[in-house]
Structure formats: structure tokens, C-alpha cells
Design a protein around this motif. Structure first.
Motif, PDB file in Angstrom:
ATOM      1  N   PRO A 252       0.808  -1.225   0.000  1.00 39.89           N
ATOM      2  CA  PRO A 252       0.000   0.000   0.000  1.00 39.89           C
ATOM      3  C   PRO A 252       0.840   1.274   0.000  1.00 39.89           C
ATOM      4  N   ASN A 253       2.009   1.226   0.657  1.00 38.40           N
ATOM      5  CA  ASN A 253       2.864   2.414   0.730  1.00 38.40           C
ATOM      6  C   ASN A 253       3.991   2.382  -0.288  1.00 38.40           C
ATOM      7  N   ALA A 254       3.876   1.540  -1.319  1.00 42.73           N
ATOM      8  CA  ALA A 254       4.926   1.472  -2.341  1.00 42.73           C
ATOM      9  C   ALA A 254       5.187   2.825  -2.999  1.00 42.73           C
ATOM     10  N   PRO A 255       4.154   3.616  -3.347  1.00 41.11           N
ATOM     11  CA  PRO A 255       4.454   4.925  -3.945  1.00 41.11           C
ATOM     12  C   PRO A 255       5.293   5.814  -3.031  1.00 41.11           C
ATOM     13  N   GLU A 256       5.026   5.750  -1.727  1.00 44.00           N
ATOM     14  CA  GLU A 256       5.802   6.562  -0.784  1.00 44.00           C
ATOM     15  C   GLU A 256       7.245   6.068  -0.688  1.00 44.00           C
TER      16      GLU A 256
END
Length: 324
Positions: A252-256
């Protein structure tokens, strides 16, 4: 080579170095067999029994010369220890392998592939920012080194990644793929070839780690260091960032994490947009890498092929590569 054989070979290999008698502690017995041992002057060291047929002796020496140069430039990396004969590798009798001994790297791994991070999301982002900066430093220092004429490492250019005979294997022929999945990976390969060929004229290309997975990134406080340069090649610098994201792409936090990594590296917006492309390429390469190592029904091979198919489909559908 089973664990008992590996330990016996490790004991024999240590005779080439001026080290105290010790029982090698087996850390892993996969591609290379790696041991914790007592090195010269009683210090901790890592002994590697290199996988046969993967790198030539010259390529292994080249890896060690490279890491020696990085260490001399004050980068914290495993540094080769010379044998009694002044070499950095030694043949292991009856094993069909060569051994190398390197300084010990302190810290704990950033994580493990397929296992949830032990760090909170903010801490993950902080560490990936530090990893981006460390990869940039690696590339910058590597370009300043004076390497010997005999220096030899593989090349991951467009052909090495996506040509008819990729360095890690013809991934689109993986026996675990259905015919439709093979076609899908071929479509992805064709589109990626076009992207890389358009990009390659202006790309930053040189020595890269090529395996900056969580297991090969050690953490000490706010500092990260790289270990295991065994897969190091001449390649696209952005590939290192794509590899670093290859275990995180569907979080879920891959873009971050990707934003932290690219900011730490110092990438502009245009180059940052290409990092997901190299993550797709790494997933496809891994689909080829696993072919000679696992049976077609092995769960590990299925995991690699499923990832390649899912990430290639996202890419071909024009959807964001990163994110749950």
C-alpha cells in the motif's frame, strides 16, 4: 552441496588464509554458501564458496577489486582479505568452487522478501531515502575508480535484459506459464525493449550493484550499507532503484517508498518515472532466473512467475506499477 559438505569445504578453504582455527558458522547455502568465520587477527569475517559456473575467476576478482576501491573511498562495503599467497580467491579442493574471504558487515537486514516489514511506514520511507543516497554514492564513486585492464563483469544492457538470450534466461519460456501468460510477457518484453532503446542514448550506465534487495541492505541506526556484490554488472543505473522496489511494488505504501528512494538518489521527475519500468524488468528477469533453479511446480517458482505476470499486466494496461 548439502550443509555438511559445505562446512567441510569451508574448513578446507580457510587453510588458504592466515586465520585462526575455527568452525565456520553456515549463514546460507543457496547460490553461494556463506559462513561467518574468525578472520585474521581474530576479527569476524564472511567466507563465500562461490557457486560454480556463475562467474569466472576473473569476474570474482573484479568484484573484489571493485569493493576494495569503494572501501578505499570510505564506503562501508565488504572488503576482500588476501590469502597467504597474496590473492583474493582460493580454489577449494574437490568442491569445484573458489572461495573468497571478506570483512564482516555490521547491522541487520532491511527486511526479507515476502515478509512484512518490522519497521513502521515512516521508518521504512526514511531507510529507503537513505538507500537511494547510498546507491547514488555507489555509482558516483564507481565512476572515479581506476580499474585494471583485465576487469570483467557481465553487462545488463538492453540485450542483456530483454534480448533473445537475456543474462538471466528466456523468461517468457518459463514452464510454469500458461500459453496466454507467455504471450503477455512477450508483449511486455517488446514494449520494454522500445522504452529502453529510446532511453539508452541518454542513460547513465556503469557499474551497479544489481541486487539491492532488502536482504542485501544492512541497517545501523539511520545508516544503510550494501552487501553481496556477487551480481554486480555494468548496467543502467536506474536498474538498481528498480531492483530495490521489486519486493515492495504491491505494498500500500509502495508509492511513498519509491518517492523516498528516488528523492534520496537525487532523481528528477522524468527519471523517477522510469524507475517502475525497471521494476517490471527485474520481475521479468527473476522469472528467467528461477527457471533452472526450481521444478515447474515448486512454490518458489510459482511465486516468481505470478509476480511477473501481475506486474507485466499492470504495465501493459497502463496502470500504476506501484501500490496495492
Amino acid at each position: 552441496m548439502n550443509d555438511a559438505q559445505a562446512i567441510a569445504y569451508a574448513k578446507a578453504a580457510l587453510a588458504a588464509w592466515d586465520v585462526p582455527a575455527c568452525t565456520p558458522h553456515l549463514i546460507k547455502n543457496r547460490e553461494n554458501a556463506v559462513f561467518e568465520v574468525t578472520g585474521p587477527n581474530g576479527t569476524r569475517a564472511a567466507l563465500r564458496l562461490h557457486r560454480p559456473g556463475y562467474q569466472t575467476d576473473a569476474a570474482i576478482r573484479s568484484e573484489l577489486v571493485w569493493s576494495q576501491g569503494l572501501a578505499q573511498a570510505a564506503m562501508a562495503v565488504p572488503c576482500p582479505l588476501q590469502t597467504r599467497d597474496g590473492d583474493v580467491i582460493a580454489p577449494v579442493a574437490d568442491a569445484g568452487r573458489v572461495a573468497s574471504l571478506v570483512t564482516w558487515s555490521e547491522g541487520e537486514p532491511l527486511g526479507e522478501g515476502g515478509v512484512a516489514f518490522s519497521w513502521e511506514p515512516d521508518r521504512q520511507a526514511q531507510l529507503y531515502h537513505a538507500l537511494g543516497a547510498e546507491l547514488a554514492r555507489l555509482h558516483r564513486i564507481s565512476d572515479t575508480l581506476s580499474l585494471p585492464d583485465w576487469f570483467e563483469r557481465p553487462c545488463l544492457d538492453v540485450d542483456g535484459l530483454l534480448g533473445e538470450a537475456p543474462l538471466w534466461g528466456r523468461f517468457w519460456e518459463n514452464a510454469a506459464l500458461t500459453q496466454g501468460e507467455m504471450t503477455l510477457l512477450q508483449e511486455g518484453r517488446n514494449r520494454l525493449q522500445g522504452e529502453l532503446q529510446a532511453f539508452s542514448a541518454e542513460a547513465d550506465f556503469g557499474l551497479i550493484h544489481a541486487d539491492a534487495l532488502r536482504e542485501n541492505v544492512f541497517v545501523q541506526g539511520d545508516t544503510v550499507t550494501l552487501i553481496d556484490f556477487d551480481d554486480g554488472v555494468f548496467g543502467f543505473r536506474l536498474y538498481d532503484l528498480g531492483v530495490a522496489m521489486s519486493q515492495n511494488w504491491d505494498l500500500p505504501n509502495a508509492p511513498e517508498l519509491a518517492a523516498a528512494l528516488t528523492e534520496g538518489y537525487g532523481l528528477d521527475v522524468k527519471s523517477s518515472a522510469l524507475v517502475p519500468v525497471f521494476t517490471v524488468i527485474r520481475a521479468l528477469a527473476s522469472c528467467g532466473w528461477c527457471m533452472p533453479r526450481y521444478a515447474p511446480n515448486d512454490p518458489a517458482l510459482i511465486t516468481y512467475t505470478n509476480r511477473a505476470v501481475k506486474i507485466a499486466k499492470r504495465y501493459l494496461d497502463g496502470k500504476p506499477v506501484y501500490g496495492a
